[in-house]
Design a protein around this motif. Structure first.
Motif, PDB file in Angstrom:
ATOM      1  N   GLY A 134       0.765  -1.231   0.000  1.00  0.00           N
ATOM      2  CA  GLY A 134       0.000   0.000   0.000  1.00  0.00           C
ATOM      3  C   GLY A 134       0.797   1.283   0.000  1.00  0.00           C
ATOM      4  O   GLY A 134       0.227   2.367   0.105  1.00  0.00           O
ATOM      5  N   ARG A 135       2.124   1.206  -0.122  1.00  0.00           N
ATOM      6  CA  ARG A 135       2.904   2.438  -0.158  1.00  0.00           C
ATOM      7  C   ARG A 135       3.908   2.399  -1.305  1.00  0.00           C
ATOM      8  O   ARG A 135       4.334   1.326  -1.744  1.00  0.00           O
ATOM      9  N   ALA A 136       4.290   3.567  -1.782  1.00  0.00           N
ATOM     10  CA  ALA A 136       5.252   3.677  -2.874  1.00  0.00           C
ATOM     11  C   ALA A 136       6.668   3.530  -2.319  1.00  0.00           C
ATOM     12  O   ALA A 136       7.058   4.245  -1.395  1.00  0.00           O
ATOM     13  N   VAL A 137       7.417   2.590  -2.889  1.00  0.00           N
ATOM     14  CA  VAL A 137       8.793   2.336  -2.462  1.00  0.00           C
ATOM     15  C   VAL A 137       9.712   2.360  -3.674  1.00  0.00           C
ATOM     16  O   VAL A 137       9.276   2.207  -4.814  1.00  0.00           O
ATOM     17  N   LEU A 138      11.009   2.517  -3.406  1.00  0.00           N
ATOM     18  CA  LEU A 138      12.027   2.529  -4.448  1.00  0.00           C
ATOM     19  C   LEU A 138      12.798   1.223  -4.436  1.00  0.00           C
ATOM     20  O   LEU A 138      13.132   0.695  -3.372  1.00  0.00           O
ATOM     21  N   ALA A 144      20.032   7.870  -0.947  1.00  0.00           N
ATOM     22  CA  ALA A 144      20.424   7.755   0.469  1.00  0.00           C
ATOM     23  C   ALA A 144      19.604   8.671   1.361  1.00  0.00           C
ATOM     24  O   ALA A 144      19.376   8.354   2.533  1.00  0.00           O
ATOM     25  N   GLY A 145      19.131   9.782   0.810  1.00  0.00           N
ATOM     26  CA  GLY A 145      18.343  10.726   1.590  1.00  0.00           C
ATOM     27  C   GLY A 145      16.896  10.324   1.792  1.00  0.00           C
ATOM     28  O   GLY A 145      16.142  11.058   2.436  1.00  0.00           O
ATOM     29  N   GLN A 146      16.504   9.150   1.269  1.00  0.00           N
ATOM     30  CA  GLN A 146      15.108   8.717   1.370  1.00  0.00           C
ATOM     31  C   GLN A 146      14.994   7.284   1.920  1.00  0.00           C
ATOM     32  O   GLN A 146      14.325   6.445   1.321  1.00  0.00           O
ATOM     33  N   PRO A 147      15.623   6.970   3.035  1.00  0.00           N
ATOM     34  CA  PRO A 147      15.616   5.576   3.507  1.00  0.00           C
ATOM     35  C   PRO A 147      14.224   5.023   3.790  1.00  0.00           C
ATOM     36  O   PRO A 147      14.000   3.818   3.684  1.00  0.00           O
ATOM     37  N   GLN A 148      13.284   5.898   4.132  1.00  0.00           N
ATOM     38  CA  GLN A 148      11.923   5.442   4.403  1.00  0.00           C
ATOM     39  C   GLN A 148      11.240   4.931   3.138  1.00  0.00           C
ATOM     40  O   GLN A 148      10.224   4.245   3.212  1.00  0.00           O
ATOM     41  N   ARG A 149      11.795   5.228   1.977  1.00  0.00           N
ATOM     42  CA  ARG A 149      11.186   4.818   0.711  1.00  0.00           C
ATOM     43  C   ARG A 149      11.861   3.585   0.100  1.00  0.00           C
ATOM     44  O   ARG A 149      11.406   3.101  -0.925  1.00  0.00           O
ATOM     45  N   TRP A 150      12.925   3.069   0.699  1.00  0.00           N
ATOM     46  CA  TRP A 150      13.591   1.891   0.148  1.00  0.00           C
ATOM     47  C   TRP A 150      12.711   0.669   0.352  1.00  0.00           C
ATOM     48  O   TRP A 150      12.136   0.482   1.427  1.00  0.00           O
ATOM     49  N   ARG A 151      12.641  -0.184  -0.644  1.00  0.00           N
ATOM     50  CA  ARG A 151      11.911  -1.447  -0.475  1.00  0.00           C
ATOM     51  C   ARG A 151      12.601  -2.307   0.576  1.00  0.00           C
ATOM     52  O   ARG A 151      11.957  -2.973   1.369  1.00  0.00           O
ATOM     53  N   SER A 152      13.926  -2.306   0.567  1.00  0.00           N
ATOM     54  CA  SER A 152      14.722  -2.972   1.611  1.00  0.00           C
ATOM     55  C   SER A 152      16.069  -2.271   1.678  1.00  0.00           C
ATOM     56  O   SER A 152      16.396  -1.447   0.821  1.00  0.00           O
TER      57      SER A 152
END
Length: 146
Positions: free
Chosen positions: A28-32, A115-123
């Motif tokens: 349910g959330r957008a990840v990179l 690196a500035g978006q760790p909350q968006r990493w898939r893992s």
């Protein structure tokens, strides 16, 4: 219960200091993530990496090496994944090609932007694979035997 790891591939595609990523919906959330996915029946690891990159980003790529082989157990479901991460260079983009279900878009980011978006990493493997690519060594494709 039978333990069965999932075999996956991922591709680090670099062009002029930026890396190709996918923004996808997971839980349910957008990840990179890197262009990545599961090995399919009757397919080599190299073929899977090229196919997944095309399906998720509309980019044709040429594999240039192996970044590494990783084991990762997802805390969300306890599933263990074996990831073979390849390096590649972009060859051609087809902006008219439809992307896989669940893929929002393909995008290019620098290592620092990622690196500035760790909350968006898939893992945590997303940044780790980029860092391993940058620090080397890059292994010859011949290390992967079909």
């Amino acid at each position: 219960m039978t333990w069965q790891p999932h075999i996956t591939v991922a591709t680090i595609v670099e062009h002029q200091g930026a890396f190709l990523f996918v923004e996808e919906i997971k839980a349910g959330r957008a990840v990179l993530n890197q262009p990545a996915g599961h090995l399919e029946a009757n397919e080599t690891l190299r073929q899977a990496a090229i196919r997944e990159t095309l399906e998720e980003t509309a980019w044709q790529v040429e594999l240039t090496g192996v970044v590494g082989v990783y084991l990762y157990t997802a805390p969300s479901n306890g599933v263990t994944y074996q990831r073979v991460c390849f390096a590649a260079r972009p060859l051609a983009h087809d902006p008219q090609r439809a992307l896989d279900d669940g893929i929002v878009r393909a995008l290019w980011l620098t290592r620092d932007e990622l690196a500035g978006q760790p909350q968006r990493w898939r893992s945590e493997l997303v940044l780790r694979c980029v860092d391993d690519y940058l620090s080397g060594p890059l292994h010859d494709l011949a290390v992967v035997r079909d």
